[in-house]
Design a protein around this motif. Structure first.
Motif, PDB file in Angstrom:
ATOM      1  N   VAL A 299       0.974  -1.074   0.118  1.00  0.00           N
ATOM      2  CA  VAL A 299       0.152   0.124   0.206  1.00  0.00           C
ATOM      3  C   VAL A 299       0.851   1.346   0.115  1.00  0.00           C
ATOM      4  O   VAL A 299       1.492   1.190   0.838  1.00  0.00           O
ATOM      5  CB  VAL A 299      -1.070  -0.005   0.780  1.00  0.00           C
ATOM      6  N   PRO A 300       0.520   2.127  -0.549  1.00  0.00           N
ATOM      7  CA  PRO A 300       1.622   2.939  -1.279  1.00  0.00           C
ATOM      8  C   PRO A 300       0.727   4.255   0.154  1.00  0.00           C
ATOM      9  O   PRO A 300       0.300   4.311   0.627  1.00  0.00           O
ATOM     10  CB  PRO A 300       0.944   4.216  -2.245  1.00  0.00           C
ATOM     11  N   GLY A 301       2.550   4.955   0.550  1.00  0.00           N
ATOM     12  CA  GLY A 301       1.580   5.774   1.836  1.00  0.00           C
ATOM     13  C   GLY A 301       0.702   7.090   0.927  1.00  0.00           C
ATOM     14  O   GLY A 301       0.338   7.044   0.336  1.00  0.00           O
ATOM     15  N   PRO A 302       0.652   8.490   1.739  1.00  0.00           N
ATOM     16  CA  PRO A 302      -0.008   9.098   2.051  1.00  0.00           C
ATOM     17  C   PRO A 302      -0.254   9.806   0.210  1.00  0.00           C
ATOM     18  O   PRO A 302      -0.726   9.935  -0.416  1.00  0.00           O
ATOM     19  CB  PRO A 302       0.004   9.664   3.060  1.00  0.00           C
ATOM     20  N   GLY A 303       1.298   9.898   0.077  1.00  0.00           N
ATOM     21  CA  GLY A 303       1.680  10.861  -1.089  1.00  0.00           C
ATOM     22  C   GLY A 303       2.110   9.934  -2.069  1.00  0.00           C
ATOM     23  O   GLY A 303       2.564  10.264  -3.373  1.00  0.00           O
ATOM     24  N   SER A 304       1.219   8.735  -1.964  1.00  0.00           N
ATOM     25  CA  SER A 304       0.915   7.507  -2.856  1.00  0.00           C
ATOM     26  C   SER A 304       2.491   7.832  -3.920  1.00  0.00           C
ATOM     27  O   SER A 304       2.814   7.379  -5.187  1.00  0.00           O
ATOM     28  CB  SER A 304      -0.313   7.878  -4.032  1.00  0.00           C
ATOM     29  N   GLY A 305       3.757   7.844  -3.677  1.00  0.00           N
ATOM     30  CA  GLY A 305       5.055   7.925  -3.720  1.00  0.00           C
ATOM     31  C   GLY A 305       5.003   6.943  -3.706  1.00  0.00           C
ATOM     32  O   GLY A 305       4.455   5.405  -3.670  1.00  0.00           O
ATOM     33  N   PRO A 306       6.684   6.389  -3.805  1.00  0.00           N
ATOM     34  CA  PRO A 306       7.451   4.808  -3.642  1.00  0.00           C
ATOM     35  C   PRO A 306       7.227   4.934  -2.392  1.00  0.00           C
ATOM     36  O   PRO A 306       7.516   5.487  -1.543  1.00  0.00           O
ATOM     37  CB  PRO A 306       8.921   5.285  -4.099  1.00  0.00           C
ATOM     38  N   THR A 307       7.481   3.618  -1.966  1.00  0.00           N
ATOM     39  CA  THR A 307       7.470   3.009  -0.652  1.00  0.00           C
ATOM     40  C   THR A 307       8.621   2.883   0.273  1.00  0.00           C
ATOM     41  O   THR A 307       9.715   3.234  -0.550  1.00  0.00           O
ATOM     42  CB  THR A 307       6.842   1.424  -0.849  1.00  0.00           C
ATOM     43  N   LEU A 308       8.126   3.539   0.965  1.00  0.00           N
ATOM     44  CA  LEU A 308       9.662   4.444   1.771  1.00  0.00           C
ATOM     45  C   LEU A 308      10.307   2.845   2.483  1.00  0.00           C
ATOM     46  O   LEU A 308       9.434   2.269   2.992  1.00  0.00           O
ATOM     47  CB  LEU A 308       9.636   5.510   3.117  1.00  0.00           C
ATOM     48  N   PRO A 309      11.628   2.679   2.635  1.00  0.00           N
ATOM     49  CA  PRO A 309      12.501   1.883   3.796  1.00  0.00           C
ATOM     50  C   PRO A 309      12.088   2.422   5.090  1.00  0.00           C
ATOM     51  O   PRO A 309      11.234   3.293   5.601  1.00  0.00           O
ATOM     52  CB  PRO A 309      13.896   2.410   3.245  1.00  0.00           C
ATOM     53  N   HIS A 310      11.511   0.663   6.322  1.00  0.00           N
ATOM     54  CA  HIS A 310      11.003   1.191   6.977  1.00  0.00           C
ATOM     55  C   HIS A 310      12.182   2.344   8.503  1.00  0.00           C
ATOM     56  O   HIS A 310      11.295   2.505   8.984  1.00  0.00           O
ATOM     57  CB  HIS A 310      11.474  -0.157   8.384  1.00  0.00           C
ATOM     58  N   ALA A 311      13.400   2.523   8.097  1.00  0.00           N
ATOM     59  CA  ALA A 311      13.989   3.775   8.795  1.00  0.00           C
ATOM     60  C   ALA A 311      13.355   4.882   7.848  1.00  0.00           C
ATOM     61  O   ALA A 311      13.132   5.208   9.134  1.00  0.00           O
ATOM     62  CB  ALA A 311      15.021   3.911   8.096  1.00  0.00           C
ATOM     63  N   ALA A 312      12.666   5.361   6.467  1.00  0.00           N
ATOM     64  CA  ALA A 312      11.591   6.495   7.177  1.00  0.00           C
ATOM     65  C   ALA A 312      10.552   6.049   7.636  1.00  0.00           C
ATOM     66  O   ALA A 312      10.289   7.118   8.251  1.00  0.00           O
ATOM     67  CB  ALA A 312      11.892   6.517   5.168  1.00  0.00           C
ATOM     68  N   GLU A 313       9.700   5.270   7.756  1.00  0.00           N
ATOM     69  CA  GLU A 313       8.811   5.068   8.512  1.00  0.00           C
ATOM     70  C   GLU A 313       8.915   4.909   9.728  1.00  0.00           C
ATOM     71  O   GLU A 313       7.753   5.636  10.059  1.00  0.00           O
ATOM     72  CB  GLU A 313       7.791   3.614   7.341  1.00  0.00           C
ATOM     73  N   GLN A 314       9.390   4.164   9.965  1.00  0.00           N
ATOM     74  CA  GLN A 314      10.090   4.429  11.594  1.00  0.00           C
ATOM     75  C   GLN A 314       9.985   6.014  11.997  1.00  0.00           C
ATOM     76  O   GLN A 314       9.166   6.208  13.061  1.00  0.00           O
ATOM     77  CB  GLN A 314      10.626   3.968  12.132  1.00  0.00           C
ATOM     78  N   TYR A 315      11.216   6.828  10.906  1.00  0.00           N
ATOM     79  CA  TYR A 315      10.746   8.597  11.240  1.00  0.00           C
ATOM     80  C   TYR A 315      10.307   8.923  11.058  1.00  0.00           C
ATOM     81  O   TYR A 315       9.094  10.048  12.029  1.00  0.00           O
ATOM     82  CB  TYR A 315      11.786   8.834   9.872  1.00  0.00           C
TER      83      TYR A 315
END
Length: 117
Positions: free
Chosen positions: A8-24
């Protein structure tokens, strides 16, 4: 034939972010809990878009996160109130959310991604 679910893409519907970015982003969201929903979502969307741009541009994610500083510190910057206008101000950064990258009017000016919102 069974299909596996796609990410599922993030709210920006851009690329899937790595875990470190999602954790941030999760840590930033915790810090921004005291903001009203709209400004909170806008701040999170700004930072998410910045991280997505870094991924797309092939920039080193660890360096990008270091550039932004700790999520709690960045979040506290978003909580700063400008006493002249009674509006929330953007934290200063080194090319990140709230910096000159978004133009003098901040992301609301439409300078963030080259167009009006």
């Amino acid at each position: 034939m069974t299909r596996s679910p796609s990410p599922v893409p993030g709210p920006g519907s851009g690329p899937t972010l790595p875990h470190a970015a999602e954790q941030y982003l999760a840590e930033l969201a915790e810090t921004l809990d005291e903001l009203p929903p709209d400004p909170r979502q806008e701040a999170l969307a700004d930072v998410r878009a910045y991280l997505e741009d870094a991924v797309v541009d092939g920039r080193d994610l660890a360096a990008t996160l270091t550039e932004l500083g700790p999520a709690a510190q960045l979040g506290r910057g978003y909580l700063t109130v400008d006493p002249r206008s009674s509006t929330r101000t953007r934290p200063p950064g080194k090319g990140g959310p709230g910096s000159e990258r978004f133009g003098p009017g901040g992301p609301e000016s439409g300078a963030a991604h080259g167009g009006a919102r």
